[in-house]
Write a protein that holds these residues in place. Structure first.
Motif, PDB file in Angstrom:
ATOM      1  N   GLN A 230       0.845  -1.210   0.000  1.00  0.00           N
ATOM      2  CA  GLN A 230       0.000   0.000   0.000  1.00  0.00           C
ATOM      3  C   GLN A 230       0.875   1.254   0.000  1.00  0.00           C
ATOM      4  N   GLU A 231       2.046   1.162   0.603  1.00  0.00           N
ATOM      5  CA  GLU A 231       2.975   2.316   0.570  1.00  0.00           C
ATOM      6  C   GLU A 231       3.463   2.561  -0.861  1.00  0.00           C
ATOM      7  N   ASP A 232       3.761   1.461  -1.598  1.00  0.00           N
ATOM      8  CA  ASP A 232       4.174   1.612  -3.012  1.00  0.00           C
ATOM      9  C   ASP A 232       3.084   2.331  -3.805  1.00  0.00           C
ATOM     10  N   ILE A 233       1.841   1.917  -3.556  1.00  0.00           N
ATOM     11  CA  ILE A 233       0.724   2.507  -4.309  1.00  0.00           C
ATOM     12  C   ILE A 233       0.628   4.006  -4.017  1.00  0.00           C
ATOM     13  N   LYS A 234       0.769   4.357  -2.751  1.00  0.00           N
ATOM     14  CA  LYS A 234       0.698   5.789  -2.402  1.00  0.00           C
ATOM     15  C   LYS A 234       1.778   6.561  -3.137  1.00  0.00           C
ATOM     16  N   GLU A 235       2.963   5.959  -3.202  1.00  0.00           N
ATOM     17  CA  GLU A 235       4.084   6.623  -3.888  1.00  0.00           C
ATOM     18  C   GLU A 235       3.774   6.792  -5.385  1.00  0.00           C
ATOM     19  N   ILE A 236       3.235   5.738  -5.995  1.00  0.00           N
ATOM     20  CA  ILE A 236       2.904   5.801  -7.428  1.00  0.00           C
ATOM     21  C   ILE A 236       1.825   6.855  -7.687  1.00  0.00           C
ATOM     22  N   VAL A 237       0.796   6.835  -6.840  1.00  0.00           N
ATOM     23  CA  VAL A 237      -0.329   7.769  -7.030  1.00  0.00           C
ATOM     24  C   VAL A 237       0.144   9.218  -6.870  1.00  0.00           C
ATOM     25  N   GLU A 238       1.004   9.441  -5.885  1.00  0.00           N
ATOM     26  CA  GLU A 238       1.500  10.805  -5.666  1.00  0.00           C
ATOM     27  C   GLU A 238       2.379  11.259  -6.835  1.00  0.00           C
ATOM     28  N   TYR A 239       3.216  10.352  -7.301  1.00  0.00           N
ATOM     29  CA  TYR A 239       4.093  10.652  -8.441  1.00  0.00           C
ATOM     30  C   TYR A 239       3.248  11.003  -9.672  1.00  0.00           C
ATOM     31  N   ALA A 240       2.171  10.222  -9.861  1.00  0.00           N
ATOM     32  CA  ALA A 240       1.297  10.442 -11.010  1.00  0.00           C
ATOM     33  C   ALA A 240       0.513  11.749 -10.870  1.00  0.00           C
ATOM     34  N   ALA A 241       0.110  12.057  -9.647  1.00  0.00           N
ATOM     35  CA  ALA A 241      -0.724  13.253  -9.430  1.00  0.00           C
ATOM     36  C   ALA A 241       0.009  14.516  -9.863  1.00  0.00           C
ATOM     37  N   LEU A 242       1.286  14.627  -9.517  1.00  0.00           N
ATOM     38  CA  LEU A 242       2.057  15.805  -9.920  1.00  0.00           C
ATOM     39  C   LEU A 242       2.083  15.916 -11.443  1.00  0.00           C
ATOM     40  N   ARG A 243       2.036  14.773 -12.104  1.00  0.00           N
ATOM     41  CA  ARG A 243       2.102  14.737 -13.572  1.00  0.00           C
ATOM     42  C   ARG A 243       0.721  14.682 -14.215  1.00  0.00           C
ATOM     43  N   HIS A 244      -0.286  14.926 -13.409  1.00  0.00           N
ATOM     44  CA  HIS A 244      -1.673  14.951 -13.897  1.00  0.00           C
ATOM     45  C   HIS A 244      -2.084  13.664 -14.591  1.00  0.00           C
ATOM     46  N   VAL A 245      -1.605  12.566 -14.056  1.00  0.00           N
ATOM     47  CA  VAL A 245      -2.049  11.258 -14.535  1.00  0.00           C
ATOM     48  C   VAL A 245      -2.921  10.652 -13.436  1.00  0.00           C
ATOM     49  N   GLU A 246      -4.166  10.370 -13.796  1.00  0.00           N
ATOM     50  CA  GLU A 246      -5.093   9.746 -12.857  1.00  0.00           C
ATOM     51  C   GLU A 246      -4.865   8.237 -12.925  1.00  0.00           C
ATOM     52  N   VAL A 247      -4.508   7.647 -11.792  1.00  0.00           N
ATOM     53  CA  VAL A 247      -4.276   6.203 -11.782  1.00  0.00           C
ATOM     54  C   VAL A 247      -5.588   5.517 -11.410  1.00  0.00           C
ATOM     55  N   ILE A 248      -6.142   4.794 -12.361  1.00  0.00           N
ATOM     56  CA  ILE A 248      -7.419   4.112 -12.138  1.00  0.00           C
ATOM     57  C   ILE A 248      -7.135   2.634 -11.895  1.00  0.00           C
ATOM     58  N   PRO A 249      -7.398   2.159 -10.674  1.00  0.00           N
ATOM     59  CA  PRO A 249      -7.126   0.745 -10.414  1.00  0.00           C
ATOM     60  C   PRO A 249      -8.147  -0.114 -11.140  1.00  0.00           C
TER      61      PRO A 249
END
Ligand code: ACM
Ligand code: ZN
Length: 731
Positions: A230-249
């Motif tokens: 779950q920590e990895d996911i938070k990191e990925i989601v945060e990284y994507a958010a800055l780049r305006h990529v919505e991560v849809i599981p």
């Protein structure tokens, strides 16, 4: 010419500076070139308005990595010589839109929102030399960007990629890199395919066996798999958010979830025990809809999922369910009866309704593959991702749903780009997809009432399930799934980006490929693998028995090397400068040499009729003028060299085109004019072959003597028939 050489007395005295030509992808809505250029220097200041500090810091960091200059960032808009970042809805109205102005005095980027500012930054980066993307300080670069005014906004709000991390587990660093590459080309949705038969990749605290068991396949010593904490996911989601990529599981059910059933067999109708497959496999096991525990499981898993993913959308899979298990399961049949459903398939619609009600509670919208909108009546609007027949988009929208186009024949990047030998095998259930084919998707044909949200590429990994045991491709240097994934994704992702972003009426492939040429060096500096394109064929001119090839580079500043004897070109083969003439195009090979170690596959023409090689060597072709319609008549052709010694030969007639089949009433083999062997049976070749093979024995072979075959043939009604004759020695 890649560089425009600008001599500027004003800024740099006698120094010559190079500004790259403007080759932005995706093509901006409006672009007006200006005079001169902006020069980045250690004293450049990045100023930003409220809430944009993180974008200023993002740009600062990128510039620092490649230039070595730590630029000042400041909220003080009065600072001079600046790159100014701001949000201004008076200047830019469209969502995600921006205006970028580059002049010798400075750069301004105004977005209608922070996404617009981010995209303005991406466009600005594309104006600088490609080295700007490097993570290591680059020496002797003129950090200049040409003056320009760009006004830009996307056509579609959903510009997506699906990444299948279930069939092959890509670690979080690769996922972040993939997201970063998507963002560079203004894609904004990552459909994160976390679950499939072959693996469960998302840590769910309440069901630890999903990842303890469901994430791994194989036996000791050869275990493959992995999962994201779950920590990895938070990191990925945060990284994507800055780049305006919505991560849809994507949490897949009722099918494609064998990995969960392996971990918790009670999820399925049969409760049979399985293992996580080590080969590509689509399980027929389904989530049982007749047990309370199934709904609790969904509720729990989706609760943890929505807590991890702030996306407006949650993808529930829904593709390729075969309902045999539900048909046989008394518990599922009881639900069907209780719900008053006619067909078992409608149970899937029932399930979608249950889940979309759960999602409503979290204010999320359900996304599913196209099947989700096709299996019974749905209570809530969903997003239907169309992957087979594009007409299904209209059906889904007619029912009031949204649609995203992800047609396998255009945007499935697990298909190779060509059939050229040496291309990664990848998916084979459909023809290859060239960059041009991907680019040719016209989404507007399926647009109605703004219900079409956009387009999406898919990168499936089922061909990589074996981990690293993939076929070698020279240009990849090493044999890794990650590199294959990039090789297959790029440059097609750039074509997809333009399909989703740019104005359809302004798009054309030639213009796109002229800009694309300049992006390979950017990908190099991003350390992104890609498929080097073959040289572009500008023209093939046939003159008598000669074919003339006119080629052009498809990678800026590359070399084209060629051969005319069918051999594979290399670094020292002939350098292409002028059109090349050759007798048989099958023997022409030309490659792009992007650099010493980075080469394309060759331009490649399959030998005509090579599919029929198994019948022997091509000996003769019949055409309408060589045969009669209705009445049998002799057709004689030479076969010297094909009869090459005493033995048994098989002669096969294959129809290749025309409206009439060829009927054959026996053949004779002649040595000069002397009959040496014959096979008198009747045969035919057309849509179907009937006894179209003739066998002859040769026992009086003489070297140097001409041989002929005389066949008694007719076109069955008329003579519109074409075909070939092949000869094979069988004994
Ligand atoms: C799919 O390709 N099965 C969505
Ligand atoms: Zn059941």
């Amino acid at each position: 010419m890649k560089k425009i050489i600008i001599s500027s007395l004003l800024v740099c005295g006698a120094l010559s500076l190079h500004a790259d030509k403007i080759n932005v992808i995706p093509k901006p809505v409006k672009l007006v070139e200006g005079e001169g250029y902006f020069v980045l220097s250690p004293t450049t200041v990045i100023t930003y308005s409220k809430d944009l500090e993180k974008y200023a810091a993002y740009l600062q960091e990128l510039i620092e990595l490649s230039t070595g200059w730590e630029l000042e960032i400041s909220a003080d808009r009065a600072k001079k010589g600046s790159i100014v970042l701001g949000v201004d809805r008076k200047i830019v109205k469209e969502k995600e839109g921006y205006q970028l102005e580059v002049t010798p005095k400075g750069v301004s980027i105004f977005g209608s929102d922070s996404a617009g500012v981010f995209y303005g930054i991406q466009t600005l980066l594309q104006l600088f030399p490609a080295e700007i993307y490097n993570k290591v300080v680059q020496k002797d670069i003129d950090w200049v960007a040409p003056s320009v005014l760009i006004e830009d906004a996307p056509t579609y709000s959903w510009r997506g990629m699906m990444l299948d991390v279930a069939r092959y587990f890509y670690d979080k660093d690769f996922v972040k890199k993939y997201i970063d590459m998507m963002a560079m080309y203004k894609l904004n949705v990552l459909q994160f395919h976390l679950i499939d038969d072959s693996g469960w990749r998302l840590e769910i605290k309440k069901y630890p066996r999903l990842t303890e068991v469901g994430a791994w396949s194989g036996k000791e010593g050869n275990i493959l798999g992995g999962f994201y904490t779950q920590e990895d996911i938070k990191e990925i989601v945060e990284y994507a958010a800055l780049r305006h990529v919505e991560v849809i599981p994507e949490i897949a059910f009722p099918a494609h979830m064998l990995s969960a059933i392996v971990a918790y067999p009670w999820l399925s109708c049969t409760e049979k025990k399985h293992e996580v497959p080590t080969q590509h496999f689509i399980s027929r096991d389904l989530l049982c809809l007749g047990k309370e525990s199934s709904y609790t499981f969904l509720e729990d898993v989706l609760k943890e999922t929505v807590e991890l993913f702030p996306s407006k959308f949650i993808h529930i899979g829904g593709d390729e369910a075969v309902y045999t298990e539900w048909d046989k399961c008394p518990r599922c049949q009881a639900v069907k009866k209780e719900q008053g459903l006619k067909k078992t398939s409608e149970l899937q619609g029932y399930l979608t309704n249950v889940v979309s009600d759960m999602m409503k509670k979290y204010d999320r919208t359900v996304v599913g593959w196209q099947e989700v909108a096709q299996r019974g009546k749905l209570k809530n609007k969903v997003v239907s991702v169309i992957w087979t027949n594009l007409e299904y988009a209209k059906d889904a929208m007619d029912k009031g749903h949204f649609a995203v186009l992800s047609p396998a024949s255009y945007t499935y990047f697990d298909f190779p780009e060509s059939r050229t030998p040496g291309e990664p095998k990848a998916a084979t259930w459909m023809p290859p997809i060239s960059v041009e084919k991907c680019y040719s998707l016209q989404a507007s044909d399926y647009d109605q009432n703004s219900q079409l949200l956009g387009v999406q590429g898919c990168f499936w990994s089922d061909v990589f399930i074996h981990g690293t045991t993939l076929q070698e491709v020279d240009v990849l240097h090493e044999n890794r799934s990650e590199n294959y994934a990039e090789y297959l994704t790029f440059p097609r992702l750039l074509a997809l980006s333009e399909v989703g972003w740019s104005v359809e009426a302004d798009r054309n492939y030639e213009d796109f490929s002229n800009r694309l040429k300049y992006h390979f060096s950017k990908l190099d500096h991003k350390e992104c693998h890609y498929r080097v394109p073959e040289p572009e064929i500008k023209r093939i001119k046939v003159e008598g028995d000669q074919v003339e090839f006119t080629l052009a580079e498809s990678v800026a500043e590359s070399e084209i090397r060629y051969t005319t004897d069918g051999s594979y070109p290399h670094n020292n083969s002939a350098l292409y400068t002028d059109p090349v003439k050759i007798g048989d195009k099958v023997n022409f090979r030309a490659i792009t040499i992007a650099d010493h170690n980075l080469k394309s596959l060759p331009i490649y023409f399959k030998e005509e009729y090579s599919d029929y090689k198994k019948f022997g060597s091509l000996t003769a072709k019949w055409k309408p003028n060589l045969i009669q319609g209705k009445n049998y008549a002799p057709w004689k052709f030479e076969c010297t060299g094909k009869i090459a010694g005493n033995g048994t030969y098989e002669i096969t007639f294959i129809y290749t085109g025309g409206t009439h089949k060829l009927e054959i009433d026996g053949i004779q083999l002649l040595k000069r004019n002397e009959l040496v062997a014959e096979d008198k049976h009747k045969g035919a070749t057309g849509g179907q072959h009937v006894d179209n093979k003739y066998t002859i024995e040769v026992d009086s072979f003489e070297a140097g003597t001409p041989f002929f075959i005389e066949a008694n043939v007719r076109g069955d009604i008329g003579n519109d028939s074409n075909g070939i004759v092949l000869i094979k020695k069988i004994k």
